[in-house]
Design a protein around this motif. Sequence first.
Motif, mmCIF file in Angstrom:
data_model
loop_
_atom_site.group_PDB
_atom_site.id
_atom_site.type_symbol
_atom_site.label_atom_id
_atom_site.label_comp_id
_atom_site.label_asym_id
_atom_site.label_seq_id
_atom_site.Cartn_x
_atom_site.Cartn_y
_atom_site.Cartn_z
ATOM 1 N N ASN A 1 -27.654 7.184 26.789
ATOM 2 C CA ASN A 1 -26.375 7.625 26.244
ATOM 3 C C ASN A 1 -25.211 6.835 26.817
ATOM 4 O O ASN A 1 -24.343 6.354 26.077
ATOM 5 N N PHE A 2 -25.187 6.682 28.129
ATOM 6 C CA PHE A 2 -24.108 5.927 28.757
ATOM 7 C C PHE A 2 -24.122 4.469 28.306
ATOM 8 O O PHE A 2 -23.073 3.883 28.018
ATOM 9 N N ALA A 3 -25.308 3.888 28.240
ATOM 10 C CA ALA A 3 -25.410 2.474 27.893
ATOM 11 C C ALA A 3 -24.935 2.207 26.475
ATOM 12 O O ALA A 3 -24.151 1.282 26.238
ATOM 13 N N VAL A 4 -25.391 3.007 25.501
ATOM 14 C CA VAL A 4 -25.066 2.686 24.112
ATOM 15 C C VAL A 4 -23.595 2.916 23.800
ATOM 16 O O VAL A 4 -23.004 2.187 22.998
ATOM 17 N N ARG A 5 -22.981 3.926 24.425
ATOM 18 C CA ARG A 5 -21.577 4.181 24.097
ATOM 19 C C ARG A 5 -20.644 3.276 24.883
ATOM 20 O O ARG A 5 -19.554 2.938 24.427
ATOM 21 N N ALA A 6 -21.066 2.865 26.089
ATOM 22 C CA ALA A 6 -20.201 2.040 26.928
ATOM 23 C C ALA A 6 -20.422 0.549 26.729
ATOM 24 O O ALA A 6 -19.608 -0.252 27.196
ATOM 25 N N ALA A 7 -21.480 0.157 26.040
ATOM 26 C CA ALA A 7 -21.842 -1.257 25.968
ATOM 27 C C ALA A 7 -20.719 -2.123 25.414
ATOM 28 O O ALA A 7 -20.550 -3.269 25.836
ATOM 29 N N ALA A 8 -19.950 -1.594 24.479
ATOM 30 C CA ALA A 8 -18.859 -2.387 23.905
ATOM 31 C C ALA A 8 -17.811 -2.752 24.945
ATOM 32 O O ALA A 8 -17.080 -3.735 24.777
ATOM 33 N N LEU A 9 -17.729 -1.980 26.032
ATOM 34 C CA LEU A 9 -16.771 -2.250 27.101
ATOM 35 C C LEU A 9 -17.236 -3.379 28.020
ATOM 36 O O LEU A 9 -16.456 -3.880 28.828
ATOM 37 N N GLY A 10 -18.518 -3.753 27.915
ATOM 38 C CA GLY A 10 -19.078 -4.724 28.839
ATOM 39 C C GLY A 10 -19.765 -4.013 29.994
ATOM 40 O O GLY A 10 -19.874 -2.784 30.003
ATOM 41 N N PRO A 11 -20.210 -4.736 31.029
ATOM 42 C CA PRO A 11 -20.958 -4.142 32.139
ATOM 43 C C PRO A 11 -20.043 -3.409 33.123
ATOM 44 O O PRO A 11 -19.934 -3.771 34.302
ATOM 45 N N LEU B 1 -34.288 1.553 23.220
ATOM 46 C CA LEU B 1 -33.849 1.332 24.606
ATOM 47 C C LEU B 1 -35.025 1.382 25.568
ATOM 48 O O LEU B 1 -35.050 0.658 26.575
ATOM 49 N N GLY B 2 -35.999 2.244 25.252
ATOM 50 C CA GLY B 2 -37.190 2.325 26.097
ATOM 51 C C GLY B 2 -37.933 1.001 26.148
ATOM 52 O O GLY B 2 -38.470 0.616 27.195
ATOM 53 N N ALA B 3 -37.955 0.288 25.025
ATOM 54 C CA ALA B 3 -38.620 -1.014 24.981
ATOM 55 C C ALA B 3 -37.930 -2.034 25.873
ATOM 56 O O ALA B 3 -38.534 -3.032 26.275
ATOM 57 N N LEU B 4 -36.669 -1.761 26.200
ATOM 58 C CA LEU B 4 -35.910 -2.648 27.080
ATOM 59 C C LEU B 4 -35.908 -2.158 28.529
ATOM 60 O O LEU B 4 -35.267 -2.767 29.387
ATOM 61 N N GLY B 5 -36.599 -1.048 28.783
ATOM 62 C CA GLY B 5 -36.712 -0.540 30.140
ATOM 63 C C GLY B 5 -35.784 0.593 30.496
ATOM 64 O O GLY B 5 -35.776 1.050 31.645
ATOM 65 N N VAL B 6 -34.980 1.068 29.540
ATOM 66 C CA VAL B 6 -34.074 2.193 29.793
ATOM 67 C C VAL B 6 -34.704 3.432 29.185
ATOM 68 O O VAL B 6 -34.724 3.592 27.956
ATOM 69 N N THR B 7 -35.227 4.321 30.037
ATOM 70 C CA THR B 7 -35.998 5.462 29.546
ATOM 71 C C THR B 7 -35.340 6.808 29.768
ATOM 72 O O THR B 7 -35.666 7.767 29.065
ATOM 73 N N ASP B 8 -34.436 6.923 30.734
ATOM 74 C CA ASP B 8 -33.752 8.197 30.962
ATOM 75 C C ASP B 8 -32.764 8.439 29.821
ATOM 76 O O ASP B 8 -31.908 7.584 29.554
ATOM 77 N N PRO B 9 -32.851 9.581 29.122
ATOM 78 C CA PRO B 9 -31.959 9.836 27.984
ATOM 79 C C PRO B 9 -30.478 9.736 28.330
ATOM 80 O O PRO B 9 -29.661 9.304 27.505
ATOM 81 N N ARG B 10 -30.113 10.121 29.552
ATOM 82 C CA ARG B 10 -28.697 10.047 29.927
ATOM 83 C C ARG B 10 -28.265 8.610 30.180
ATOM 84 O O ARG B 10 -27.147 8.225 29.822
ATOM 85 N N ALA B 11 -29.140 7.817 30.742
ATOM 86 C CA ALA B 11 -28.831 6.387 30.897
ATOM 87 C C ALA B 11 -28.692 5.727 29.530
ATOM 88 O O ALA B 11 -27.816 4.880 29.323
ATOM 89 N N HIS C 1 -26.289 6.503 36.970
ATOM 90 C CA HIS C 1 -26.869 5.592 35.981
ATOM 91 C C HIS C 1 -26.046 4.335 35.730
ATOM 92 O O HIS C 1 -26.563 3.349 35.206
ATOM 93 N N VAL C 2 -24.779 4.379 36.093
ATOM 94 C CA VAL C 2 -23.878 3.250 35.851
ATOM 95 C C VAL C 2 -23.261 2.844 37.192
ATOM 96 O O VAL C 2 -22.774 3.713 37.929
ATOM 97 N N PRO C 3 -23.287 1.588 37.567
ATOM 98 C CA PRO C 3 -23.659 0.396 36.774
ATOM 99 C C PRO C 3 -25.130 0.001 36.851
ATOM 100 O O PRO C 3 -25.484 -1.084 36.382
ATOM 101 N N ALA C 4 -25.984 0.869 37.428
ATOM 102 C CA ALA C 4 -27.387 0.481 37.617
ATOM 103 C C ALA C 4 -28.069 0.087 36.315
ATOM 104 O O ALA C 4 -28.933 -0.804 36.303
ATOM 105 N N VAL C 5 -27.694 0.723 35.210
ATOM 106 C CA VAL C 5 -28.348 0.426 33.942
ATOM 107 C C VAL C 5 -28.182 -1.039 33.545
ATOM 108 O O VAL C 5 -29.053 -1.625 32.903
#
Length: 289
Positions: free
Chosen positions: A47-57, A35-45, A78-82
Amino acid sequence: MTTAALDARAGRRCHNALNSLHSTHYFSPDLGRELGALGVTDPRAVNFAVRAAALGPVGAGAVTATFYNYKHDLVARHVPAVWETVTPGQVLAARERAVDATLRRLLGEEALASAEMSQAAGLALRAAEGCSRGARPLYSAHADLPVPDAPHLALWHAATLLREHRGDGHLAALMAAGLDGLEALVTHTATGKGMAPKWIFTTRGWSQAEWDAATGRLRQRELLDDAGELTERGVALRDGIERETDRLDTAPYAHLGAEGVARLTELATAFARTALGAGAFPADLLGKR
């Protein structure tokens, strides 16, 4: 096999082993790297992104509702900013790469290529056929995703389906028991099987003052004693929540059948123990203090 023919506790034991495998990626450096390689570096962001991604943005409201025990203020930070940094599709692809790297590191190439891995994947996928979509948003969203070809990734995918299916039902049981998200965490920690408070403060966004306030509410309900331990009423409430969660989650394991559940539990437990021995989780993750 009918639902009544299978001991619901057998499904819980199977879930616990599969959930351990699913959860390894949350604590893996591979996930942060991807995720860091994609620009998401905060561990909590992350977490939210990987578990919520299946739901869409989705926005913060949907994440808070479906995750249940995170403080909304933290989610909204962190959401929806991520999604301005990375798309859900990119997150899902990065998560799969991280899971692949994590399982290879924790379990070893021999285990990944074994007949046992293929058997476990087949059994878990068969169990997931018994899941239902109604009122289960996280399960249903993940059920829309394709099954990976590699057996270890297929097992992880099926473990995720079964974990989120049970989790969605568990939230219904918590709500019926009158526990809000933080109170659910406090009572789970009091059982000795939940996350230690310091991890809850770090990952869920709650403060010590909010924890203490929730503890006070639970004392007023006579669910906790003055030492913060569960009272008889508190033990009965938590036991009731787990039994109701079992009841709501019986279908996939009944679909698989008692013999299949026993074999899947055996295989998943062996893989989970190997992962644990390889340092999959922080040593201080669980505990009352």
